[in-house]
Write a protein that holds these residues in place. Structure first.
Motif, PDB file in Angstrom:
ATOM      1  N   LEU A   1       0.830  -1.204   0.000  1.00 51.53           N
ATOM      2  CA  LEU A   1       0.000   0.000   0.000  1.00 51.53           C
ATOM      3  C   LEU A   1       0.866   1.255   0.000  1.00 51.53           C
ATOM      4  O   LEU A   1       0.578   2.223  -0.716  1.00 51.53           O
ATOM      5  CB  LEU A   1      -0.932   0.006   1.206  1.00 51.53           C
ATOM      6  CG  LEU A   1      -1.844   1.227   1.343  1.00 51.53           C
ATOM      7  CD1 LEU A   1      -2.812   1.300   0.171  1.00 51.53           C
ATOM      8  CD2 LEU A   1      -2.605   1.199   2.654  1.00 51.53           C
ATOM      9  N   ILE A   2       1.946   1.256   0.779  1.00 48.35           N
ATOM     10  CA  ILE A   2       2.834   2.410   0.860  1.00 48.35           C
ATOM     11  C   ILE A   2       3.447   2.705  -0.510  1.00 48.35           C
ATOM     12  O   ILE A   2       3.548   3.860  -0.935  1.00 48.35           O
ATOM     13  CB  ILE A   2       3.953   2.165   1.889  1.00 48.35           C
ATOM     14  CG1 ILE A   2       3.375   1.819   3.264  1.00 48.35           C
ATOM     15  CG2 ILE A   2       4.881   3.375   1.976  1.00 48.35           C
ATOM     16  CD1 ILE A   2       2.388   2.802   3.805  1.00 48.35           C
ATOM     17  N   LEU A   3       3.864   1.651  -1.212  1.00 50.09           N
ATOM     18  CA  LEU A   3       4.495   1.837  -2.515  1.00 50.09           C
ATOM     19  C   LEU A   3       3.485   2.246  -3.588  1.00 50.09           C
ATOM     20  O   LEU A   3       3.805   3.010  -4.494  1.00 50.09           O
ATOM     21  CB  LEU A   3       5.218   0.554  -2.940  1.00 50.09           C
ATOM     22  CG  LEU A   3       6.425   0.161  -2.069  1.00 50.09           C
ATOM     23  CD1 LEU A   3       7.005  -1.156  -2.551  1.00 50.09           C
ATOM     24  CD2 LEU A   3       7.493   1.253  -2.085  1.00 50.09           C
TER      25      LEU A   3
ATOM     26  N   SER B   1      -0.413   7.859   1.792  1.00 50.85           N
ATOM     27  CA  SER B   1       0.082   7.201   2.999  1.00 50.85           C
ATOM     28  C   SER B   1       0.799   8.185   3.907  1.00 50.85           C
ATOM     29  O   SER B   1       0.590   8.200   5.130  1.00 50.85           O
ATOM     30  CB  SER B   1       1.028   6.057   2.608  1.00 50.85           C
ATOM     31  OG  SER B   1       0.366   5.096   1.824  1.00 50.85           O
ATOM     32  N   ILE B   2       1.659   9.020   3.327  1.00 49.63           N
ATOM     33  CA  ILE B   2       2.370  10.026   4.122  1.00 49.63           C
ATOM     34  C   ILE B   2       1.374  10.990   4.762  1.00 49.63           C
ATOM     35  O   ILE B   2       1.483  11.343   5.941  1.00 49.63           O
ATOM     36  CB  ILE B   2       3.384  10.783   3.241  1.00 49.63           C
ATOM     37  CG1 ILE B   2       4.514   9.843   2.807  1.00 49.63           C
ATOM     38  CG2 ILE B   2       3.952  11.992   3.976  1.00 49.63           C
ATOM     39  CD1 ILE B   2       5.407  10.410   1.728  1.00 49.63           C
ATOM     40  N   ARG B   3       0.391  11.408   3.974  1.00 50.17           N
ATOM     41  CA  ARG B   3      -0.590  12.389   4.462  1.00 50.17           C
ATOM     42  C   ARG B   3      -1.384  11.849   5.646  1.00 50.17           C
ATOM     43  O   ARG B   3      -1.516  12.522   6.677  1.00 50.17           O
ATOM     44  CB  ARG B   3      -1.528  12.771   3.315  1.00 50.17           C
ATOM     45  CG  ARG B   3      -2.606  13.783   3.701  1.00 50.17           C
ATOM     46  CD  ARG B   3      -3.332  14.271   2.466  1.00 50.17           C
ATOM     47  NE  ARG B   3      -4.421  15.154   2.812  1.00 50.17           N
ATOM     48  CZ  ARG B   3      -5.701  14.786   2.912  1.00 50.17           C
ATOM     49  NH1 ARG B   3      -6.034  13.520   2.680  1.00 50.17           N
ATOM     50  NH2 ARG B   3      -6.633  15.662   3.236  1.00 50.17           N
ATOM     51  N   ILE B   4      -1.902  10.633   5.522  1.00 43.80           N
ATOM     52  CA  ILE B   4      -2.729  10.111   6.610  1.00 43.80           C
ATOM     53  C   ILE B   4      -1.887   9.829   7.844  1.00 43.80           C
ATOM     54  O   ILE B   4      -2.332  10.060   8.983  1.00 43.80           O
ATOM     55  CB  ILE B   4      -3.517   8.851   6.167  1.00 43.80           C
ATOM     56  CG1 ILE B   4      -4.600   8.517   7.194  1.00 43.80           C
ATOM     57  CG2 ILE B   4      -2.609   7.666   5.951  1.00 43.80           C
ATOM     58  CD1 ILE B   4      -5.689   9.535   7.332  1.00 43.80           C
TER      59      ILE B   4
ATOM     60  N   TRP C   1      11.010   3.633   2.390  1.00 43.00           N
ATOM     61  CA  TRP C   1      11.360   4.260   3.671  1.00 43.00           C
ATOM     62  C   TRP C   1      10.422   5.389   4.050  1.00 43.00           C
ATOM     63  O   TRP C   1      10.532   5.939   5.149  1.00 43.00           O
ATOM     64  CB  TRP C   1      12.802   4.753   3.630  1.00 43.00           C
ATOM     65  CG  TRP C   1      13.758   3.640   3.349  1.00 43.00           C
ATOM     66  CD1 TRP C   1      14.511   3.443   2.237  1.00 43.00           C
ATOM     67  CD2 TRP C   1      14.027   2.515   4.200  1.00 43.00           C
ATOM     68  NE1 TRP C   1      15.236   2.288   2.332  1.00 43.00           N
ATOM     69  CE2 TRP C   1      14.955   1.688   3.526  1.00 43.00           C
ATOM     70  CE3 TRP C   1      13.570   2.128   5.457  1.00 43.00           C
ATOM     71  CZ2 TRP C   1      15.428   0.506   4.073  1.00 43.00           C
ATOM     72  CZ3 TRP C   1      14.040   0.948   6.004  1.00 43.00           C
ATOM     73  CH2 TRP C   1      14.958   0.150   5.317  1.00 43.00           C
ATOM     74  N   SER C   2       9.506   5.768   3.157  1.00 47.08           N
ATOM     75  CA  SER C   2       8.601   6.870   3.486  1.00 47.08           C
ATOM     76  C   SER C   2       7.691   6.510   4.656  1.00 47.08           C
ATOM     77  O   SER C   2       7.346   7.370   5.477  1.00 47.08           O
ATOM     78  CB  SER C   2       7.770   7.256   2.266  1.00 47.08           C
ATOM     79  OG  SER C   2       6.907   6.200   1.871  1.00 47.08           O
TER      80      SER C   2
ATOM     81  N   GLY D   1       0.562  -7.225   1.821  1.00 48.55           N
ATOM     82  CA  GLY D   1       1.911  -7.735   1.945  1.00 48.55           C
ATOM     83  C   GLY D   1       2.211  -8.426   3.267  1.00 48.55           C
ATOM     84  O   GLY D   1       3.355  -8.801   3.516  1.00 48.55           O
ATOM     85  N   MET D   2       1.205  -8.610   4.140  1.00 49.31           N
ATOM     86  CA  MET D   2       1.438  -9.259   5.425  1.00 49.31           C
ATOM     87  C   MET D   2       1.807 -10.724   5.198  1.00 49.31           C
ATOM     88  O   MET D   2       1.029 -11.494   4.623  1.00 49.31           O
ATOM     89  CB  MET D   2       0.197  -9.148   6.319  1.00 49.31           C
ATOM     90  CG  MET D   2      -0.333  -7.734   6.440  1.00 49.31           C
ATOM     91  SD  MET D   2       0.932  -6.505   6.853  1.00 49.31           S
ATOM     92  CE  MET D   2      -0.045  -5.018   7.011  1.00 49.31           C
TER      93      MET D   2
END
Length: 325
Positions: A88-90, A96-99, A151-152, A193-194
């Motif tokens: 999800l991050i990628l 993702s950064i915003r939330i 890494w974000s 990805g878990m």
């Protein structure tokens, strides 16, 4: 006790809500269902014992008016809402950064306004690319370049920690930070990805089990019920405010060995297939080769130690996924 859980329809949040309801608390959940699911909490909503003590709001934590009312109503706040999972991050880095950053800022701002005790759920990802073990809360942070968006997530959660500690030091807000290490158990999905639910699902379908990289990277896993008990224990503790705590397991295992163990426990005919990181995630990905926590600090304060070993965790996850199939 009146308790607000952001992200309460998520995997960990739903287990925390269940524990708090079983304790006799009044529980308020806010979740936008971006990664959470009503399926995780429907059984709680339909339980007559909890009908007058469980309140669910489907909305974003960035909605100021909704969060204002919920935070003002409750005694404790568990902030679990976040963008989660490497995939999800990628796929959605900006969202993702915003939330993660703006959401935590909103929670801390309102908890400070009403002087409500708050626990911020951070992650073992903040440690970055360490190779040593165990990881201690005071260890340095080592990240890759900003061009590697993997890494974000770690950087955004670290910023959450800095902001929380700044509120503690500047405004004496009672805030606790927990770094969670690979929490697993029933209701977790492999969609983001878990690794354990993904491996178990593949094994039960007798599909190839896809191990990223060479499989030598190691992890520890923690049963979700052990984790949520620790979160409540920290909120009850007298001297936890202003501190960072690892919450994790102690049994280190290589991912390739984890895959072999799941194949054996499920009786699967699956074969294990190695997939290069770049093929699985693209060029923005780097992995942590080792992630093992020191749990001495949390053990000293509340006596925490994981009660559920890896084999039992796997049995619980296998049973849960079989029942859903």
């Amino acid at each position: 006790m009146k308790i607000l859980i952001t992200g309460g329809a998520g995997f960990i949040g739903s287990h925390l809500a269940q524990l708090c309801l079983e304790r006799g608390d009044e529980v308020y959940i806010i979740d936008d269902l971006s990664t959470g699911s009503m399926d995780n909490i429907r059984f709680l909503m339909e339980d007559d014992r909890y009908r007058n003590r469980l309140f669910v709001t489907i909305d974003t934590i960035l909605n100021h008016e909704v969060m204002l009312e919920l935070t003002g109503t409750c005694d404790w706040v568990f902030h679990l809402a976040a963008a989660v999972g490497v995939r999800l991050i990628l796929e959605k880095p900006l969202e993702s950064i915003r939330i993660n950053i703006q959401g935590t800022e909103k929670v801390l701002e309102l908890c400070n306004k009403f002087k409500k005790k708050v626990l911020i759920a951070s992650t073992s990802e903040v440690y970055g690319k360490h190779l040593h073990a165990p990881l201690v809360e005071t260890d340095n942070i080592i990240y890759g370049p900003s061009s590697k968006f993997r890494w974000s997530y770690a950087a955004s959660k670290l910023m959450d920690e800095f902001t929380a500690l700044a509120y503690y030091r500047t405004h004496d807000l009672k805030v606790i930070i927990t770094r969670l290490f690979n929490t697993v158990g029933p209701r977790q999905t492999g969609a983001y990805g878990m690794v354990i639910p993904r491996f178990v699902t593949q094994a039960l379908r007798n599909e190839p089990i896809t191990v990223y990289g060479d499989g030598s990277q190691t992890r520890t896993f923690t049963y979700v019920k052990d984790v949520v008990s620790a979160l409540v224990g920290l909120m009850e503790a007298e001297n936890a405010a202003g501190e960072v705590f690892n919450v994790g397991g102690i049994e280190e295992i290589a991912i390739a060995e984890l895959a072999r163990r799941i194949v054996a426990m499920t009786g699967s005919t699956s074969v294990i297939t190695l997939i290069p990181y770049e093929k699985a995630f693209g060029k923005d990905f780097e992995d942590m080769l080792r992630r093992v926590p020191s749990i001495e600090k949390i053990h000293r304060l509340i006596g925490y130690e994981p009660k559920t070993d890896l084999d039992e965790i796997l049995r619980q996850v296998i049973q849960s996924i079989r029942e859903k199939a």
